[in-house]
Design an enzyme around this catalytic site. Structure first.
Site, short mmCIF file in Angstrom:
data_model
loop_
_atom_site.label_atom_id
_atom_site.label_comp_id
_atom_site.label_asym_id
_atom_site.label_seq_id
_atom_site.Cartn_x
_atom_site.Cartn_y
_atom_site.Cartn_z
CE LYS A 1 18.90 -17.83 25.54
NZ LYS A 1 18.01 -18.30 26.62
CB SER B 1 20.04 -22.33 19.26
OG SER B 1 21.09 -23.04 19.90
#
Length: 400
Positions: free
Chosen positions: A53, A303
């Site tokens: 992110k 992720s």
């Protein structure tokens, strides 16, 4: 809608130089038998702030004018985007306000505050948290930093795709955990521009999968409800920007069960020595659940790695159960001295580990002179479970 270009992703790559970590690519040899070729794991769980992110958040905030950054930024997130925005804002000299759901994991909450953000808890689900963050932006003039639905966010996330091509130039399939679609959309932009034959596959939790219905309808569709351990990809409705990228650039979206998610987290921990949160392990869950479906070499993007230790303990237990590593048995044995010791001795000989034992003489199904013994055992897998049950039966104990 105009899609993000690969040139824009290269620009993001340049401005992120020195800010992010170029995360390693692990060769997962234990998974290659399932897919007939090499399998690799792109370790974004080892990225700064524990997830990809920071790439999109920094790109977005960097693109603001000085006047906009002076007004501050605001975001809503279950945790990973919150940390990315908090750190990016600090690096770029902007004040960050972050709204998180009431039940946000404590480590993510503490980390977000540790990066300097002003954190507010609001709402039971992320949609309620998003609404409050947008209202705050309207009241104060702070710039809302969307977690996935903005071209700058998608461009930043797309830098993951550039790194994948550098690390595995012959990659044939890339699996990407998918919530709102910013990461898979950005990866799709990079890969389809530079290596169009690569298959880009999004992975969603079966109980929080907004994309299959949305793609079928040709527009974003809201889920009536969601329930998944993978809070990082629990997004009830795609945004228009991310949906346009996914529908144009992503070849397929598959779903995975909660059992596969927990098995994937356990596999990463046991075999790769990597701490990965359930959402971050979704691509590995797809490898486990859809064996042989993907053309090798395959890259699965891990992720994120921000997981509450208490949740991790539950997931490990869930994963061991899903993988056949626990066995619960009820046995009928003679009610005489030494019977229980005999059962436990035989279990030990069979290589199972006793977790707990319950010994009862009170049951309607017991004959006179019998007792019931309930065992919870740790085993080596499904075949071992069957072996233990069969051998106990052959040893003269009645397996209920």
């Amino acid at each position: 809608m105009q899609l993000v270009s690969v040139d824009r992703i290269w620009e993001a790559r340049g401005l992120l130089d020195g800010v992010i970590r170029h995360t390693p690519m692990e060769h997962a040899r234990d998974l290659q038998k399932l897919h007939g070729g090499s399998v690799y794991l792109k370790c974004e769980n080892l990225q700064r702030t524990g997830s990809f992110k920071i790439r999109g958040a920094y790109t977005r905030i960097h693109g603001l004018s000085d006047e906009e950054r002076a007004r501050g930024v605001v975001a809503a997130s279950a945790g990973n985007h919150a940390q990315g925005v908090a750190l990016a804002a600090r690096l770029l000299g902007a004040k960050a306000t972050v709204f998180m759901p009431q039940r946000a994991p404590l480590p993510k909450l503490a980390a977000t505050r540790g990066y300097g953000a002003d954190v507010h808890l609001h709402g039971e689900v992320i949609e309620e948290t998003l609404d409050e963050a947008i209202a705050f932006a309207e009241r104060t003039g702070a710039v809302f930093i969307h977690p996935f639905d903005h071209p700058d966010i998608i461009a930043g996330q797309g830098t993951v795709g550039l790194e994948i091509l550098e690390q595995v130039p012959d990659v044939a399939t890339v699996l990407v955990a998918t919530g709102g679609g910013g990461l898979v959309g950005g990866v799709g932009c990079a890969l389809k521009a530079l290596k169009p034959d690569v298959q880009v596959v999004g992975v969603q939790a079966e109980t929080a999968a907004a994309y299959p219905a949305s793609l079928k309808a040709g527009e974003p569709v809201r889920l009536p409800e969601m329930h998944t351990m993978a809070d990082g990809i629990a997004v009830g409705q795609p945004g228009p920007v991310s949906f346009a990228h996914v529908s144009a650039l992503v070849d397929d979206v598959v779903t995975v069960t909660e059992e596969s998610l927990s098995r994937a987290v356990l596999l990463c921990l046991e075999r790769r020595k990597l701490v990965v949160e359930p959402a971050g392990a979704a691509a590995v869950a797809a490898l486990l659940e859809h064996g042989g479906r993907f053309r090798a070499p395959v890259v699965a993007v891990l992720s994120g790695g921000n997981v509450d230790p208490l949740l991790l303990l539950q997931i490990i237990q869930h994963g061991m159960t899903a993988g056949g590593r626990y066995l619960k048995l009820r046995l009928l044995v003679p009610d005489r001295p030494g019977s229980l010791a005999g059962v436990l001795s035989r279990v030990s000989e069979l290589g199972a580990n006793v977790l707990d034992v319950e010994h009862s003489r009170i049951s309607g199904r017991l004959a006179l002179g019998e007792v019931e013994v309930a065992l919870n055992l740790e085993t080596r897998g499904p075949e071992h479970c069957e072996e233990v049950a069969a051998e106990l039966q052959r040893s003269g104990f009645t397996v209920v």
